[in-house]
Design a protein around this motif. Structure first.
Motif, PDB file in Angstrom:
ATOM      1  N   GLY A  16       0.808  -1.212   0.000  1.00  0.00           N
ATOM      2  CA  GLY A  16       0.000   0.000   0.000  1.00  0.00           C
ATOM      3  C   GLY A  16       0.841   1.261   0.000  1.00  0.00           C
ATOM      4  O   GLY A  16       0.548   2.221  -0.719  1.00  0.00           O
ATOM      5  N   GLY A  19       2.408   1.406  -3.455  1.00  0.00           N
ATOM      6  CA  GLY A  19       1.441   1.560  -4.542  1.00  0.00           C
ATOM      7  C   GLY A  19       0.687   2.868  -4.520  1.00  0.00           C
ATOM      8  O   GLY A  19       0.345   3.413  -5.561  1.00  0.00           O
ATOM      9  N   PHE A  20       0.393   3.367  -3.328  1.00  0.00           N
ATOM     10  CA  PHE A  20      -0.391   4.596  -3.232  1.00  0.00           C
ATOM     11  C   PHE A  20       0.479   5.800  -2.905  1.00  0.00           C
ATOM     12  O   PHE A  20      -0.019   6.859  -2.558  1.00  0.00           O
ATOM     13  N   SER A  28       3.555   1.019  -9.599  1.00  0.00           N
ATOM     14  CA  SER A  28       2.523   1.508  -8.697  1.00  0.00           C
ATOM     15  C   SER A  28       1.240   0.693  -8.846  1.00  0.00           C
ATOM     16  O   SER A  28       0.618   0.316  -7.858  1.00  0.00           O
ATOM     17  N   LEU A  29       0.858   0.425 -10.075  1.00  0.00           N
ATOM     18  CA  LEU A  29      -0.340  -0.383 -10.315  1.00  0.00           C
ATOM     19  C   LEU A  29      -0.155  -1.803  -9.795  1.00  0.00           C
ATOM     20  O   LEU A  29      -1.080  -2.393  -9.234  1.00  0.00           O
ATOM     21  N   CYS A  31       1.800  -2.727  -7.295  1.00  0.00           N
ATOM     22  CA  CYS A  31       1.753  -2.679  -5.830  1.00  0.00           C
ATOM     23  C   CYS A  31       0.326  -2.485  -5.326  1.00  0.00           C
ATOM     24  O   CYS A  31      -0.043  -3.024  -4.282  1.00  0.00           O
ATOM     25  N   GLN A  32      -0.482  -1.722  -6.044  1.00  0.00           N
ATOM     26  CA  GLN A  32      -1.878  -1.561  -5.653  1.00  0.00           C
ATOM     27  C   GLN A  32      -2.620  -2.884  -5.765  1.00  0.00           C
ATOM     28  O   GLN A  32      -3.440  -3.212  -4.901  1.00  0.00           O
ATOM     29  N   ALA A  33      -2.332  -3.647  -6.805  1.00  0.00           N
ATOM     30  CA  ALA A  33      -2.958  -4.962  -6.959  1.00  0.00           C
ATOM     31  C   ALA A  33      -2.511  -5.894  -5.840  1.00  0.00           C
ATOM     32  O   ALA A  33      -3.322  -6.645  -5.275  1.00  0.00           O
ATOM     33  N   PHE A  35      -1.612  -4.994  -2.875  1.00  0.00           N
ATOM     34  CA  PHE A  35      -2.277  -4.523  -1.662  1.00  0.00           C
ATOM     35  C   PHE A  35      -3.660  -5.151  -1.544  1.00  0.00           C
ATOM     36  O   PHE A  35      -4.044  -5.631  -0.477  1.00  0.00           O
ATOM     37  N   ILE A  36      -4.391  -5.194  -2.625  1.00  0.00           N
ATOM     38  CA  ILE A  36      -5.734  -5.782  -2.603  1.00  0.00           C
ATOM     39  C   ILE A  36      -5.660  -7.278  -2.328  1.00  0.00           C
ATOM     40  O   ILE A  36      -6.406  -7.810  -1.499  1.00  0.00           O
ATOM     41  N   SER A  39      -4.633  -7.906   1.292  1.00  0.00           N
ATOM     42  CA  SER A  39      -5.726  -7.543   2.195  1.00  0.00           C
ATOM     43  C   SER A  39      -6.790  -8.637   2.227  1.00  0.00           C
ATOM     44  O   SER A  39      -7.285  -9.011   3.292  1.00  0.00           O
TER      45      SER A  39
END
Length: 55
Positions: A16, A19-20, A28-29, A31-33, A35-36, A39
């Motif tokens: 997170g 990514g954010f 970044s994209l 890392c955002q994936a 993170f999801i 989680s």
């Protein structure tokens, strides 16, 4: 199960932050994936841990 939960929380926080953060590229994209995904895995391990404790 607590060990896996803590591991997924730490990985989700790291993903997170990366990514954010201020990066605006493909990493970044990714890392955002992550993170999801981490989680969701964290929530699943918490639910499985509670089910095993109650039975």
């Amino acid at each position: 199960m607590t060990h896996w939960t803590v591991t997924f929380v730490v990985l989700a926080l790291i993903a997170g932050i990366l990514g954010f953060g201020t990066m605006g590229n493909d990493q970044s994209l990714f890392c955002q994936a992550l993170f999801i995904v981490f989680s969701i895995l964290c929530y699943i391990t918490v639910i499985i841990g509670k089910i095993k404790i109650t039975h």
